[in-house]
Design an enzyme around this catalytic site. Structure first.
Site, PDB file in Angstrom:
ATOM      1  N   LYS A   1       0.664  -1.167   0.099  1.00 12.58           N
ATOM      2  CA  LYS A   1       0.080  -0.008   0.126  1.00 12.58           C
ATOM      3  C   LYS A   1       1.018   1.392   0.161  1.00 12.58           C
ATOM      4  O   LYS A   1       0.560   2.410  -0.756  1.00 12.58           O
ATOM      5  CB  LYS A   1      -0.936   0.218   1.062  1.00 12.58           C
TER       6      LYS A   1
ATOM      7  N   LYS B   1      -3.262 -12.021  -8.696  1.00  9.87           N
ATOM      8  CA  LYS B   1      -4.556 -12.611  -8.233  1.00  9.87           C
ATOM      9  C   LYS B   1      -5.714 -11.901  -8.756  1.00  9.87           C
ATOM     10  O   LYS B   1      -5.660 -10.653  -9.103  1.00  9.87           O
ATOM     11  CB  LYS B   1      -4.658 -12.553  -6.875  1.00  9.87           C
TER      12      LYS B   1
ATOM     13  N   LYS C   1     -10.268  -6.504  -7.570  1.00 10.68           N
ATOM     14  CA  LYS C   1     -11.528  -5.631  -8.155  1.00 10.68           C
ATOM     15  C   LYS C   1     -11.298  -4.625  -9.172  1.00 10.68           C
ATOM     16  O   LYS C   1     -12.021  -3.994  -9.814  1.00 10.68           O
ATOM     17  CB  LYS C   1     -12.132  -4.666  -6.984  1.00 10.68           C
TER      18      LYS C   1
HETATM   19  P1  TYM Z   1     -10.967  -9.161   0.820  1.00 10.16           P
HETATM   20  O1  TYM Z   1     -12.343  -8.106   1.197  1.00 10.16           O
HETATM   21  O2  TYM Z   1      -9.983  -8.630   0.026  1.00 10.16           O
HETATM   22  O3  TYM Z   1     -11.647 -10.637   0.229  1.00 10.16           O
HETATM   23  C1  TYM Z   1     -12.680 -11.405   0.868  1.00 10.16           C
HETATM   24  C2  TYM Z   1     -12.021 -12.888   0.837  1.00 10.16           C
HETATM   25  O4  TYM Z   1     -11.923 -13.052  -0.584  1.00 10.16           O
HETATM   26  C3  TYM Z   1     -10.510 -13.892  -0.532  1.00 10.16           C
HETATM   27  N1  TYM Z   1     -10.027 -13.482  -1.926  1.00 10.16           N
HETATM   28  C4  TYM Z   1      -9.340 -14.615  -2.768  1.00 10.16           C
HETATM   29  N2  TYM Z   1      -9.398 -15.403  -2.486  1.00 10.16           N
HETATM   30  C5  TYM Z   1      -8.684 -16.324  -3.514  1.00 10.16           C
HETATM   31  N3  TYM Z   1      -8.026 -15.719  -4.730  1.00 10.16           N
HETATM   32  C6  TYM Z   1      -8.397 -14.526  -4.920  1.00 10.16           C
HETATM   33  N4  TYM Z   1      -8.062 -13.663  -5.952  1.00 10.16           N
HETATM   34  C7  TYM Z   1      -8.897 -13.716  -3.960  1.00 10.16           C
HETATM   35  N5  TYM Z   1      -9.278 -12.277  -3.653  1.00 10.16           N
HETATM   36  C8  TYM Z   1      -9.932 -12.252  -2.576  1.00 10.16           C
HETATM   37  C9  TYM Z   1      -9.858 -13.306   0.665  1.00 10.16           C
HETATM   38  O5  TYM Z   1      -8.728 -14.099   0.893  1.00 10.16           O
HETATM   39  C10 TYM Z   1     -10.769 -13.234   1.679  1.00 10.16           C
HETATM   40  O6  TYM Z   1     -10.969 -14.395   2.510  1.00 10.16           O
HETATM   41  N6  TYM Z   1      -8.900  -8.181   5.080  1.00 10.16           N
HETATM   42  C11 TYM Z   1     -10.056  -9.087   4.472  1.00 10.16           C
HETATM   43  C12 TYM Z   1     -11.238  -8.795   5.109  1.00 10.16           C
HETATM   44  C13 TYM Z   1     -11.400  -9.305   6.653  1.00 10.16           C
HETATM   45  C14 TYM Z   1     -11.200 -10.406   7.267  1.00 10.16           C
HETATM   46  C15 TYM Z   1     -11.219 -10.346   8.550  1.00 10.16           C
HETATM   47  C16 TYM Z   1     -11.506 -11.801   6.762  1.00 10.16           C
HETATM   48  C17 TYM Z   1     -11.357  -8.294   7.608  1.00 10.16           C
HETATM   49  N7  TYM Z   1     -11.359  -8.904   8.760  1.00 10.16           N
HETATM   50  C18 TYM Z   1     -11.351 -11.313   9.415  1.00 10.16           C
HETATM   51  C19 TYM Z   1     -11.478 -12.881   7.518  1.00 10.16           C
HETATM   52  C20 TYM Z   1     -11.249 -12.667   8.995  1.00 10.16           C
HETATM   53  C21 TYM Z   1      -9.947  -8.623   3.077  1.00 10.16           C
HETATM   54  O7  TYM Z   1      -9.601  -7.694   2.708  1.00 10.16           O
HETATM   55  O8  TYM Z   1     -10.505  -9.511   2.129  1.00 10.16           O
END
Ligand code: TYM
Length: 328
Positions: free
Chosen positions: A111, A193, A196
């Site tokens: 970031k 990966k 968005k």
């Molecule tokens: P976020 O919002 O980026 O993504 C949500 C979930 O989707 C998974 N993910 C992926 N898995 C495989 N391949 C990909 N290309 C891919 N893109 C996204 C992420 O691994 C995630 O599981 N920090 C977290 C949100 C969060 C969270 C938590 C998750 C906040 N607090 C506590 C679990 C527990 C995040 O930004 O995920």
């Protein structure tokens, strides 16, 4: 009974990476465990959304998660900002999280590079808030994709540190995918990966025409020139997506064609787009229905907040007392 927790940042619509990386596992686990699913709206403030976008995105992901099968009668589905116990635990955990270790996390360093004008303290302490999300329900298992592995490691570290400083209280949460490797779903732009960003992600809500166009425009290469040559990254990425949406026979058919240098990327992409659509079409229809049902959404959110607070307040009461906050 174990406790399972997962979450998403509401910064856009749900894409295939979110689904196959995290949600699918959660769905397999929601019935047999005490399960929590939440929308991490505080986390999304690190990128400064407008108030309208913030609300719209929370509503969208809520409707999308319900559409893919999260059951509010079984799992506790809630919005992070409805549970004030989370920011309080975050404050307490921050006292034992060190600047050096936070600065060294890969996502923070990324970031700093990608948004040098907005390196805010929320970004630095992002893993602490995430640990608070998990520890507030003393979760055992956290179904996430590979990209969240390091954040989970931090959560474990903070849990252990608390237990060592005070008393064994927190369980040590595991990033979970049924004993398999955590999943990384690749994007359509040839490298990295699925996320968005434009041109890289396939969203469950994508209209068939848009989705087909995206897949047809996915990055490929000039094609294999020698038999059994190693599969180039952009093509391996398409195969990786195929692995989760197509039948094993279909995948094998195209791998064989690649190996014998007979592959036509146009055919591969057409098949891939149709297989994705068979998966997303019914979901998209449910998303639209649920998004229009304001009453249902509001009921789900109220019920979730109540159940989440019940669990969270119990943890916070224990933690406050362990730390030494006693009432007079
Ligand atoms: P976020 O919002 O980026 O993504 C949500 C979930 O989707 C998974 N993910 C992926 N898995 C495989 N391949 C990909 N290309 C891919 N893109 C996204 C992420 O691994 C995630 O599981 N920090 C977290 C949100 C969060 C969270 C938590 C998750 C906040 N607090 C506590 C679990 C527990 C995040 O930004 O995920």
């Amino acid at each position: 009974m174990e406790t399972v927790l997962s979450g998403i940042r509401p910064t856009g619509n749900l894409h295939l990476g979110n689904y196959f990386g995290a949600v699918k596992n959660f769905l397999r686990m929601q019935n047999e465990n005490k399960s929590f699913f939440f929308i991490a709206d505080y986390h999304s403030l690190t990128t400064h959304p407008t108030p309208q976008d913030l609300h719209k995105n929370v509503k969208n992901v809520l409707a999308e998660y319900l559409a893919v099968g999260l059951d509010p009668e079984i799992a506790t589905i809630y919005i992070q900002s409805d549970v004030p116990e989370i920011p309080e635990l975050y404050l307490l955990l921050n006292m034992n999280a060190y600047i050096g270790e936070l600065e060294r996390t890969t996502s923070f360093k990324d970031k700093v590079r990608s948004q040098p004008d907005n390196v805010n303290a929320g970004l630095l302490t992002y893993p602490v808030l995430m640990a608070a999300d998990i520890l507030i329900h003393n979760a055992d298992k956290v179904p996430v994709g590979k990209d969240q592995e390091q954040n989970l490691e931090m959560a474990r570290k903070f849990a252990r540190r608390f237990n060592q400083m005070y008393t064994e209280y927190f369980k040590i949460p595991q990033a979970y995918n049924f004993g398999e490797e955590l999943v990384k779903i690749p994007g359509l732009d040839g490298t990295g990966k699925m996320g968005k960003s434009e041109g890289n992600g396939i969203f469950l809500i994508d209209e068939p025409k848009v989705l087909r166009q995206k897949v047809m425009r996915a990055v490929t290469d000039a094609g294999p020139t020698e038999k059994d040559s190693p599969i180039a990254e952009p093509i391996q990425n398409l195969f990786d997506i195929m692995k989760v949406v197509s039948t094993p026979d279909t995948l094998q058919f195209f791998i064989d064609k690649y190996k014998s240098c007979e592959i036509r990327y146009g055919d591969l992409k057409k098949q891939l787009a149709e297989d994705i659509l068979s998966f997303t079409n019914p979901i998209r229809e449910r998303i639209i229905d649920i998004t229009n049902n304001e009453q249902y959404l509001s009921k789900v959110v109220k019920m979730g907040a109540e159940k989440a607070r019940e669990s969270a307040s119990k943890t916070l009461k224990d933690v406050r007392s362990i730390i030494g906050f006693k009432s007079f």
